[in-house]
Design an enzyme around this catalytic site. Structure first.
Site, PDB file in Angstrom:
ATOM      1  N   THR A  93       0.793  -1.224   0.000  1.00 29.35           N
ATOM      2  CA  THR A  93       0.000   0.000   0.000  1.00 29.35           C
ATOM      3  C   THR A  93       0.826   1.275   0.000  1.00 29.35           C
ATOM      4  OG1 THR A  93      -1.849  -1.108   1.078  1.00 29.35           O
ATOM      5  CG2 THR A  93      -1.744   1.285   1.307  1.00 29.35           C
ATOM      6  N   LYS A 175      -7.074   5.095   5.568  1.00 22.77           N
ATOM      7  CA  LYS A 175      -5.742   4.830   6.120  1.00 22.77           C
ATOM      8  C   LYS A 175      -4.904   6.103   6.071  1.00 22.77           C
ATOM      9  CE  LYS A 175      -5.440   0.062   4.305  1.00 22.77           C
ATOM     10  NZ  LYS A 175      -4.650  -0.837   3.425  1.00 22.77           N
ATOM     11  N   ARG A 177      -1.723   6.296   5.433  1.00 24.22           N
ATOM     12  CA  ARG A 177      -0.784   6.271   4.308  1.00 24.22           C
ATOM     13  C   ARG A 177      -1.462   6.547   2.972  1.00 24.22           C
ATOM     14  NH1 ARG A 177      -0.710   1.231   6.818  1.00 24.22           N
ATOM     15  NH2 ARG A 177      -1.454  -0.593   5.655  1.00 24.22           N
ATOM     16  N   HIS A 310      -7.953  -8.806   2.279  1.00 27.22           N
ATOM     17  CA  HIS A 310      -7.092  -9.489   3.242  1.00 27.22           C
ATOM     18  C   HIS A 310      -7.889 -10.405   4.165  1.00 27.22           C
ATOM     19  CE1 HIS A 310      -3.252  -7.749   2.346  1.00 27.22           C
ATOM     20  NE2 HIS A 310      -3.677  -6.499   2.509  1.00 27.22           N
ATOM     21  N   HIS A 352      -2.129  -1.241  -5.795  1.00 28.13           N
ATOM     22  CA  HIS A 352      -1.653  -2.582  -6.114  1.00 28.13           C
ATOM     23  C   HIS A 352      -2.871  -3.431  -6.411  1.00 28.13           C
ATOM     24  CE1 HIS A 352      -3.033  -3.827  -2.138  1.00 28.13           C
ATOM     25  NE2 HIS A 352      -2.329  -2.827  -1.614  1.00 28.13           N
ATOM     26  N   HIS A 496      -1.021  -9.733  -0.824  1.00 27.27           N
ATOM     27  CA  HIS A 496      -0.471  -9.198  -2.067  1.00 27.27           C
ATOM     28  C   HIS A 496       0.984  -8.863  -1.780  1.00 27.27           C
ATOM     29  CE1 HIS A 496      -0.749  -5.231  -0.188  1.00 27.27           C
ATOM     30  NE2 HIS A 496      -1.969  -5.559   0.174  1.00 27.27           N
TER      31      HIS A 496
END
Length: 565
Positions: A93, A175, A177, A310, A352, A496
């Protein structure tokens, strides 16, 4: 001459008057000019970047025929590339988000992974760690104090601010990020959702938490009131998704794939993205983005697809519900963008891709799917300890590979470190489940590969594009296609991060109200997004970028200059 709202604020985002240019007579020894567009658009008042976390090109194609909302609008009316690529090899990520608005590979953005181990201290470092900051909600939660400091590259928002300080730049996500990488270093705000509070942000020394939270204060109050009165729930919205229910055994545990999941949480449900888009709409309104005579920017990172992928995989009813609910929520958001008087341009991509958990994949036509042998690294560690007379395991997992350390997770002294690295690489490459293991230092000694055609990059070149000195692991490693790490029901069952195309290929779509659909089948890279948008709005990168401008010929400023077609 480049026209843009930055350089010419009076331009309106509307069809310019006039018909197509008249056809020109063919002249001897000269090519026939390409037909001109019926009309060209002025540069937009608002640039919106949508990043859907873990939204692979495969997932986009799988559900493309079922979309009826915003994703259908983008797919039918946008300039669509299903051969979009995150070109690098460690597809996670933070690294993926760092490429989108910097135009840089992770090797140059400085973000190789979500975290890494500092082998001088033995401590783990988060990709956006900023220990001098605090969190606006007053608690040390999520990933702790964060900020853009670790990002070594500047972003499109930074380039815009350099020439138009009055422009506003925001990022918002589930998130930290996602928000911070899209907002950049000079942003007016970067917000993400945190449990029990709403949207939070980072506060730098000398700043006020109240002032930093002001743009999202109203929606936070409404959210707390709403969830106090009625706790959020996740039930089926689309009966068709029920057909994907099933029961699977993962790591000796039974996983019931259904909605709602047995371990339901808001941040692993479609509600996360719906709230994020509500927050984005709030910023559009209270910050008057795109309505002030200058170009503004809004980055929106939608995290639920990743969390659901996930926790529950990509081929069950959970992801089916996520895709269709996200489609509906994006429809409402695009309708709002269509009301911006000066017009908006939207680019959608992903940080991704991803794949399903191997237990399901292996019975659905992919026999190579499986989990990495839990004893692989211990086996190599035992061999290294015996060879070098070590008392502690020298190999410790770090994102995208392994570090070579002592018992305190600090780097071994030379020449022992280099000797252990070389021996470990040899042992790892002898393991059937390992596709490649290579020393980071060896990769860094090689030139950066040309990535114009990401399909043709070798495995070694993909890893080179992820290699960052002192941050990437000592040994960068890729497992064979179809393999993923161990899974645990109630936590992560699929993942991933690999250099294979199911993790690298992502959609890239450019759209604006009134756009006409166009498919581009040749490869496009996420690093091409920032230089394309920069050219469109008339700003220049402050650093040399790895990507290149892509033509958006419907705009007066959309044709890239000085580049090969």
């Amino acid at each position: 001459m480049i026209f843009s709202r930055v350089l010419a604020p009076t331009l309106a985002f509307a069809l310019l008057a006039g018909a197509a240019l008249p056809a020109m007579a063919q002249q001897a020894a000269q090519p026939v000019p390409a037909p001109a567009a019926a009309a060209e658009r002025a540069a937009p008042a608002l640039v919106v970047t949508l990043v859907i976390d873990q939204f692979s090109a495969n997932l986009f194609n799988q559900y493309r025929g079922q979309f009826t909302g915003g994703l259908k609008t983008l797919a039918d009316q946008g300039m669509v590339s299903i051969n979009g690529y995150q070109t690098h090899g460690v597809t996670v990520t933070c690294a993926g988000h760092s490429t989108v608005l910097t135009g840089m590979h992770p090797a140059h953005s400085g973000i190789p992974a979500n975290d890494w181990i500092d082998t001088t201290t033995g401590e783990e470092t988060y990709c956006l760690a900023a220990p001098q900051n605090t969190l606006a909600h007053g608690k040390n939660t999520d990933n702790g104090p964060v900020g853009p400091d670790q990002l070594k590259a500047t972003t499109l928002g930074d380039w815009l601010k350099a020439v138009s300080p009055q422009s506003r730049v925001f990022g918002i996500s589930g998130k930290d990020r996602g928000a911070i990488n899209l907002a950049g270093h000079k942003a007016d705000g970067a917000f993400w959702l945190t449990e029990g509070f709403g949207f939070t942000t980072y506060v730098e020394p000398g700043q006020s938490a109240e002032a930093k939270l002001a743009p999202v204060a109203a929606i936070n109050a409404r959210m707390i009131d709403r969830f106090t009165r009625q706790a959020p729930t996740w039930t089926y919205s689309h009966d068709a998704c029920r057909r994907l229910e099933g029961q699977w055994v993962i790591g000796g545990q039974t996983f019931n794939s259904t909605v709602p999941p047995s371990n339901f949480s808001l941040d692993s449900s479609p509600i996360l993205d719906e709230l994020t888009l509500e927050g984005a709409a709030e910023l559009l309104d209270n910050q008057q983005l795109g309505r002030r005579g200058v170009t503004d920017m809004l980055g929106v990172s939608l995290s639920a697809t990743d969390r659901i992928g996930h926790g529950y995989g990509t081929q069950g009813p959970e992801m089916c519900e996520q895709m269709l609910r996200l489609d509906a929520a994006l429809g409402v958001f695009l309708d709002k963008l269509s009301t911006i008087p000066g017009g908006a341009v939207v680019v959608l991509t992903a940080d991704h891709g991803g794949s399903d958990f191997p237990e399901r994949s292996s019975v659905e036509g992919y026999p190579a799917a499986g989990r990495v042998d839990r004893n692989l690294t211990p086996r190599v560690n035992d061999a290294l300890k015996a060879r070098f007379n070590l008392t502690a395991n020298p190999l410790v997992s770090s994102a995208g590979g392994l570090i070579v350390v002592d018992g305190d997770r600090k780097s071994l002294a030379e020449p022992l470190r280099s000797q252990v690295v070389a021996a470990a690489v040899e042992l790892l490459n002898a393991e059937p489940q390992v596709a490649m293991a290579v020393s980071r230092d060896e990769l860094l000694a090689e030139p950066m590969p040309a990535s114009d055609n990401p399909e043709n990059l070798s495995l070694r070149q993909r890893l080179r594009l992820s290699a960052v000195a002192e941050r990437s692991p000592d040994i960068m490693r890729a497992y064979q296609p179809g393999l993923t790490g161990s899974g645990r029901v109630g936590a992560t069952i699929s993942s991933h991060g690999s250099p294979w195309d199911y993790d690298r290929r992502v959609p890239i779509i450019f759209w604006w109200p009134g756009a006409e659909g166009q498919e581009r089948f040749l490869p496009m890279r996420t690093i091409d997004i920032a230089p394309t948008l920069a050219h469109l709005i008339g700003v220049k990168p402050t650093d040399a970028v790895d990507g290149r401008c892509m033509d958006l010929p419907q705009f007066a400023t959309g044709r890239c200059e000085g580049q090969k077609p």
